[in-house]
Each structure stands twice: as C-alpha cells, then as structure tokens.
Design an enzyme around this catalytic site. Structure first.
Site, PDB file in Angstrom:
ATOM      1  N   ASP A 281      10.369 -40.100  28.997  1.00  0.00           N
ATOM      2  CA  ASP A 281       9.590 -40.918  28.811  1.00  0.00           C
ATOM      3  C   ASP A 281       9.352 -41.794  29.425  1.00  0.00           C
ATOM      4  O   ASP A 281       9.936 -41.763  30.539  1.00  0.00           O
ATOM      5  CB  ASP A 281      10.355 -41.893  27.413  1.00  0.00           C
ATOM      6  CG  ASP A 281      10.287 -42.900  26.778  1.00  0.00           C
ATOM      7  OD1 ASP A 281       8.978 -42.810  26.030  1.00  0.00           O
ATOM      8  OD2 ASP A 281      10.292 -43.995  26.952  1.00  0.00           O
ATOM      9  N   GLU A 324       5.270 -38.297  30.029  1.00  0.00           N
ATOM     10  CA  GLU A 324       5.002 -39.284  29.197  1.00  0.00           C
ATOM     11  C   GLU A 324       5.092 -40.244  30.487  1.00  0.00           C
ATOM     12  O   GLU A 324       5.120 -40.543  30.623  1.00  0.00           O
ATOM     13  CB  GLU A 324       5.654 -39.950  28.245  1.00  0.00           C
ATOM     14  CG  GLU A 324       4.491 -40.471  27.858  1.00  0.00           C
ATOM     15  CD  GLU A 324       5.220 -42.489  28.007  1.00  0.00           C
ATOM     16  OE1 GLU A 324       5.166 -42.330  26.271  1.00  0.00           O
ATOM     17  OE2 GLU A 324       6.096 -42.121  28.621  1.00  0.00           O
TER      18      GLU A 324
END
Length: 562
Positions: A281, A324
């Site tokens: 993330d 990401e």
C-alpha cells in the site's frame, strides 16, 4: 485433459466442426487409460488472474466475530464492520468459487488488528473495517478472525493451486482516537499534510489529517511504544515478542528504527504461514529504500519457509511484490515522476505495479489496447509487469461505474496483456453506486451473492467471466505472452508464450458475427491442427488457414487439442 474411453468401432470421418465436451470425447483407443497425463502448467505472475476483495465485505463465515472492542457506535453508510471475515474467504475457496472463476491468486485487504475507536475523516464516522488503520501489526483483528483462520486460509488456497497476497501497510498507523493513542514522536510525524507536488511533500508528510505517518526514512533507534508493550503484557506474549525482535535485529544488524520493526512484523506472516506475496500500500509515500529492505527480508523469509516445508512448495517462483504507486500508468515504463524526481520502483523489489491507465484505455479498440500493452511489457517493462484493473476500492472514477458494459469489461480486463485484478463483484456486476454513501464507501458494498443466486442475467454475466478467467488461468500466453493480430475483420489475434522448453499458443476472436463464422489462423496454426474453442465447447480442425464455427457467441477462445 480428456479421459480416453474404450470404443468397439471405428469412427467415420466428419466434415466441419463437431460439438463435444472435452471430458466426453471419444477416440479410437483400444485400451482404457485412467487419464491422459496432465500437461505441467507453469504459474506466471506476469499473467496472473488476481482476485481482490475487502475482507469485511466478501463473505461472513463466522457471525460470532462480528463485534469486538465495543465497536458499536453508529457509523456513516457502509463505514462500519459488516461481518466479512477470513473464514468467509476460506469457505468460498473450498466451494471452488475462485477456481471456477479462473482465479490463481487472491489479495484481500489487511487483517492486522485495527484501531479500536471510530473517527471521521470528513466522510462520516468510520471504523477500520478496510484494514488500513493498523494498531498492532503482530495481531489479527478478531473482527476478521484468528491467526489459525489465516493459516487455514493459506493452506486451503495452496491445496487448490491458488497463491495468497497479503496487503501490507508500512506508511502509517491508524488515526488517533480516544481509544487509540498516537505513537511516540520518534516513530511518527503528525504533519504536515501531503501536497503531492514534489518528492519531499509526497513522502515526508501525512496522507490526510490525523493519519500519523511512520518515519520510514529514519535510521535512528527507537524504543517500542509503552502502549504496545502494555498490550502485549496483558495478552501474555511480551517476552515472546521481545525475544523474537532480539533475534531479528541480531541476525540482520539493522538499527532498531521504525521501519525495521514493522518489516519484521510483516515478514513473520511469510515465515509462519508461507504467504506468496505482498500487495504493498501507499508505495510512493515511503522512501524507496524501505521497499528494498522489505523485499530483502520477505525473500529471506520465503526461502526459509520453503526449506522448512519442502512438501508444500507450489513452485520455484520467488516472493512476489506488487506496489500501489497511486496514478502510475504503464506508459511511464519504469519511472514514476514526482515532478522534481523520478523513481524506478521496479529497482526496489517490485515485480509489478498496479496500472491506473487501463480504465482510460478501455473504450479504445481491442487491437489498440492489446498491441500497446504487449509492446510495452516486452520492451520498457521486460521481465517486469503491471497489474491491470478497471474497478477498485479507492478509485472514485472506475470504468463502467453504472455496470452497463459487463461483457466488454471482462474482455478488456482478462484479455489485455499483463496480470489482471478482478475486484470483487466485477464478475457479478455488484452495484458501485450506493445511495447515502460518501466517498469511496460507495465502492465497498457487501458482495451481491443473492443476485448471483437468483438473477438470470447476473448468472449469464458471471458465466462469461468464468469462461474468460479459466482460459486465462490455463494459458500463460494470454497475460504473459506476445500479442499479434491475425485478422482485422472479424477480429482475430494470437498470443504466444515461451519459457525454456515450455510453449503456449492460443487464438482469440472478438466481436464475431452470430451464426456461422470463419476465423483466420493461417501462419499460426497449420492446416490439420485440431483446436478446441473453450467458449462454445467445440472442437474444430484448421483447413485452408481458417476454422469454422457456427454458434450464437461473438467470442472464441481457441487452444490446441492435447
């Protein structure tokens, strides 16, 4: 693979195509064989079909764990816990839901212990149902289940040949609430808020107000927070956690800086459970050197796990990391541009990055999309990959938000070169517009199992996703191979994947006419070659450089008959 059956007569030759289920095909064999030897199908991350789900929103396998830590305050719409859990995911693996959909890897939102309180970031009172508000990286949140549940999920997935990606957060803790104190200031910064115009004001800042940012760039040793020590003591595991940390820092020689504690805690899930990869993330908000550290320790843990569990190894793929990097697009190649600095995240442990570009390409012609992606993946991104998606949990402008183009969505997502990310409910047209929601909550409704059980059109859409997904899973060429157009009208293309002695070749036709249709395969499959259209379940033979199909489908998925 098809079973060979005894026949007592010879079969006269048939002209044209014969419609026949693979498992029911009759041959002229004079002996019974149990089953034709299965072709060894390699798993290739570059062509993976990955299913992404919110743990709390997919399936409630254990209603007894729905409320914990007195999380009973009323929240904004779809901003509280809804009951989905690890056991619910495992149930669907056991039922064959993912296998039938052609899924060979599952990524679910983080399951570590979340903050206990609720907070309002401007979109209404919210609990950490989404998993991105960590309180303790060493614990599984009881709303999601137990460590034993997670262990069972990984084992069950592996038994079905499905890989598991854990969603990991190194960038920030959860927000501060009355129940959740801020971490010490040598661990986190609480300002300034990110501006996203330079490298510095994208990494050394908080994503939003009240989201304490881990000092991941720091090498300064820090002590563990008193609140965490007290929690571990109360849970009866203080000495165990401290002993394990001592062993980790003794082995690595790393300073006891914030990022190394968290890296140790994250890689424990690899050491203990053998998870296959991380979806990482908020990559661009962390100094890239931290990702190299994470990858090094993850690889170490994965190889150690494989040595200890040689009977459970799925293949020789190394540990996989997909990042990401918000707004990264495949056209950028290896570099992400901050404006004042470019960073090649592929150089810091990432095999792949999530590609935010496909949703903008999705209404272009199939050939325009496929040719572009194939070229980029085999030049600028050679030996790396991207993870394509059309909808996700935090993209407020997804492709086809009102779900009017479910068949095209499947065709684009599952046939575009690269790995594919099926967001839960893509395959069932789960509603993305929920009345009363604010912000990304509208993208996160509970999985629409009732529609799948009762609505014929939803079932038809689901079957289309299943057929394409299984074809992709059975053929590395679809996602990892090289693309070539064979005919413009009707549109026919080939994909070829070569790796050592293994070769995979397929042909696909799209936007085909209903009824009788001719697909040009000359130069790719020779005359006399037997092919099987997995979409219509029809066997055909190449003649005069083409194959003839006669059905009402506008798509053909052709593979060699083994």
């Amino acid at each position: 693979m098809k079973k060979l059956l005894v026949v007592l007569f010879s079969i006269s030759s048939l002209i044209g195509c014969k419609k026949v289920k693979k498992e029911q095909q009759v041959t002229q064999a004079q002996v019974v064989e149990e089953e034709a030897p299965k072709k060894d199908l390699p798993f290739v991350w570059e062509g993976a079909n990955i299913y992404f789900l919110l743990t709390d929103r997919f399936n409630n396998g254990n209603p007894d764990n729905d409320v914990n830590f007195d999380r009973t305050e009323e929240t904004a719409v779809l901003r509280g816990f809804e009951g989905g859990d690890i056991q619910g995911i495992t149930q669907k693996i056991e039922e064959g839901y993912f296998t039938d959909l052609g899924i060979n890897a599952i990524w679910f939102t983080p399951v570590v212990e979340q903050i206990h309180g609720a907070t309002d970031e401007g979109t209404g009172k919210t609990y950490g149902y989404h998993g991105y508000w960590a309180k303790d990286w060493t614990s599984i949140d009881p709303n999601f289940g137990t460590r034993k549940d997670l262990e069972n999920l990984v084992k069950t997935a592996h038994s079905k040949g499905i890989r598991i990606l854990l969603d990991v957060v190194l960038n920030h803790t959860g927000p501060v609430t009355e129940k959740d104190p801020v971490w010490p200031d040598d661990w986190v910064r609480t300002g300034p808020k990110c501006e996203f115009t330079t490298y510095e004001n994208t990494t050394a800042c908080t994503l939003v107000a009240n989201l304490p940012d881990i000092l991941t760039e720091s090498d300064e040793p820090v002590e563990l927070p008193d609140a965490l020590l007290a929690k571990w003591k109360e849970e009866g595991r203080l000495s165990k956690e401290l002993d394990e940390l001592q062993l980790f820092f003794d082995r690595t020689g790393y300073p006891r800086a914030p990022r190394y504690y968290i890296i140790k805690w994250l890689t424990d899930y690899i050491n203990d459970l053998g998870v296959d990869g991380f979806r990482v993330d908020t990559v661009k908000h962390v100094n890239e050197n931290a990702w190299a550290d994470l990858h090094k320790e993850a690889n170490y843990a994965f190889e150690l796990w494989k040595k200890k569990h040689q009977d459970k190894i799925l293949d020789d793929n190394p540990f996989y990391m997909v990042g990401e990097v918000y707004n990264y697009g495949i056209s950028a190649g290896r570099n992400f541009d901050f404006g004042d600095k470019k960073v090649d995240y592929f150089d810091y442990g990432f095999k792949s990055l999530i590609n935010f570009e496909l949703k903008n390409d999705a209404d272009k012609s199939y050939e325009t999309i496929f040719k572009k992606y194939s070229k980029l993946l085999h030049t600028k991104l050679k030996d790396k990959s991207v993870l394509n998606y059309l909808t996700s949990h935090d993209d407020g402008a997804p492709y086809d938000k009102d779900r009017t183009k479910p068949y095209r969505s499947a065709n684009v997502l599952l046939l575009t070169p690269g790995a594919s990310q099926v967001y839960y409910g893509d395959e069932s047209s789960r509603n993305l517009i929920i009345e009363g929601t604010e912000g990304d909550a509208t993208l996160r409704s509970f999985m629409n199992w009732e529609d799948l059980d009762s609505l014929p059109e939803t079932q038809k859409i689901h079957e289309h996703w299943q057929k394409l997904g299984q074809f992709r899973a059975n053929h590395p060429a679809v996602g990892a191979g090289k693309h070539k157009r064979l005919a413009k009208s009707p549109y026919v293309f080939s994909r070829t994947y070569d790796n050592g002695e293994y070769r995979d070749k397929v042909v696909v036709g799209l936007d085909l006419p209903k009824g009788k249709k001719s697909l040009w395969v000359k130069g790719f499959f020779g005359d006399g070659t037997k092919l099987y259209d997995t979409y219509s379940e029809t066997e055909v033979t190449v003649a005069n450089g083409k194959v003839i199909l006669d059905n009402d489908f506008d798509i053909a998925l052709l593979e060699l008959v083994e």
